[in-house]
Design a protein around this motif. Structure first.
Motif, PDB file in Angstrom:
ATOM      1  N   ASN A 179       2.593  14.382   0.839  1.00 41.51           N
ATOM      2  CA  ASN A 179       3.154  13.503   1.866  1.00 41.51           C
ATOM      3  C   ASN A 179       4.554  13.989   2.238  1.00 41.51           C
ATOM      4  O   ASN A 179       5.528  13.657   1.567  1.00 41.51           O
ATOM      5  CB  ASN A 179       3.201  12.049   1.391  1.00 41.51           C
TER       6      ASN A 179
ATOM      7  N   ASP B  33       0.552   4.085  -2.852  1.00 39.23           N
ATOM      8  CA  ASP B  33       0.274   5.493  -2.538  1.00 39.23           C
ATOM      9  C   ASP B  33       1.285   6.404  -3.228  1.00 39.23           C
ATOM     10  O   ASP B  33       0.924   7.432  -3.809  1.00 39.23           O
ATOM     11  CB  ASP B  33       0.305   5.733  -1.028  1.00 39.23           C
TER      12      ASP B  33
ATOM     13  N   TYR C  64       0.815  -1.221   0.000  1.00 36.95           N
ATOM     14  CA  TYR C  64       0.000   0.000   0.000  1.00 36.95           C
ATOM     15  C   TYR C  64       0.846   1.268   0.000  1.00 36.95           C
ATOM     16  O   TYR C  64       0.485   2.260  -0.638  1.00 36.95           O
ATOM     17  CB  TYR C  64      -0.957   0.006   1.197  1.00 36.95           C
ATOM     18  N   TRP C  65       1.960   1.246   0.695  1.00 37.00           N
ATOM     19  CA  TRP C  65       2.853   2.407   0.749  1.00 37.00           C
ATOM     20  C   TRP C  65       3.371   2.726  -0.651  1.00 37.00           C
ATOM     21  O   TRP C  65       3.341   3.883  -1.087  1.00 37.00           O
ATOM     22  CB  TRP C  65       4.000   2.121   1.722  1.00 37.00           C
TER      23      TRP C  65
ATOM     24  N   HIS D  51       0.565   6.735  -6.846  1.00 38.39           N
ATOM     25  CA  HIS D  51      -0.585   7.621  -7.075  1.00 38.39           C
ATOM     26  C   HIS D  51      -0.199   9.090  -6.887  1.00 38.39           C
ATOM     27  O   HIS D  51      -0.654   9.950  -7.659  1.00 38.39           O
ATOM     28  CB  HIS D  51      -1.759   7.241  -6.171  1.00 38.39           C
ATOM     29  N   TYR D  52       0.625   9.377  -5.881  1.00 38.44           N
ATOM     30  CA  TYR D  52       1.091  10.757  -5.700  1.00 38.44           C
ATOM     31  C   TYR D  52       1.832  11.236  -6.951  1.00 38.44           C
ATOM     32  O   TYR D  52       1.585  12.334  -7.457  1.00 38.44           O
ATOM     33  CB  TYR D  52       2.031  10.872  -4.503  1.00 38.44           C
TER      34      TYR D  52
ATOM     35  N   ASP E  49      -4.676   2.785 -13.674  1.00 42.71           N
ATOM     36  CA  ASP E  49      -3.958   2.544 -12.415  1.00 42.71           C
ATOM     37  C   ASP E  49      -3.348   1.148 -12.310  1.00 42.71           C
ATOM     38  O   ASP E  49      -3.164   0.620 -11.218  1.00 42.71           O
ATOM     39  CB  ASP E  49      -4.850   2.825 -11.199  1.00 42.71           C
TER      40      ASP E  49
END
Length: 189
Positions: A87, A21, A17-18, A24-25, A134
């Motif tokens: 982030n 993310d 997941y990290w 996606h950023y 994605d």
């Protein structure tokens, strides 16, 4: 999880997941010909192959893109600022490969993948990004054999130039990856 091929690498990243993310950023910047590359991908694979349950810290997250129409370094910093706003805990590094030949004193790169192919090690010459749906796309100009077999060797580009070969040797010493990933096999020029 076994890591035997590109599909396994993509699955490994999809389950993190990290990492997703971060992808996606980076995608949110809508950069031309963008990739997250080098240690972001390589270290994940090596950690998995060494059975680590905790992620090896990264000194930076390399987001690259290719835009020959804007070679301003300030633009890269603006992208880094945008990512830090999303982030701030991530050590972002954004570079336009259309200008990096000037810093590296080499002929111009033709694309981000061309730049990745000129990274020092085959195991580091990797990049990932998300497509319009994605899904993860992986680029590996020299394939994934070396990274999944824990082999660190210079790219053909490095071998063609004695000065770059010397820099490769220094880089291997300075990175000291073998102290973290003890099963690596290091090949010298």
């Amino acid at each position: 999880m076994k890591v035997n091929n590109e599909t396994d690498i993509i699955r490994l990243i999809e389950q993190d997941y990290w990492m997703m993310d971060i992808l996606h950023y980076a995608k949110s910047l809508k950069l031309p010909d963008w990739w997250i590359c080098a240690g972001f991908v390589r270290s994940k694979i090596w950690d998995e192959l060494h059975g680590f349950t905790k992620r090896t810290p990264l000194s930076d997250i390399d987001v690259i893109y290719y835009d020959p129409n804007n070679l301003k370094e300030e633009t890269e910093k603006e992208y880094e600022d945008h990512l830090r706003a999303l982030n701030p805990a991530i050590p972002w590094s954004v570079k336009n490969e259309a200008r990096m030949h000037l810093r590296n004193n080499v002929p111009p790169y033709e694309s981000s993948i061309d730049a990745i192919s000129k990274f020092p090690e085959t195991a580091t010459s990797l990049g990932v990004k998300l497509d319009s749906k994605d899904r993860i796309i992986l680029t590996a100009p020299y394939g994934v054999h070396d990274v999944i077999h824990l082999e660190v060797r210079p790219t053909p580009y490095i071998l063609e130039n004695q000065l770059l070969a010397t820099l490769y040797k220094e880089r291997i010493l300075n990175k000291n990856w073998i102290s973290t990933w003890t099963n690596l096999k290091i090949f010298h020029c």
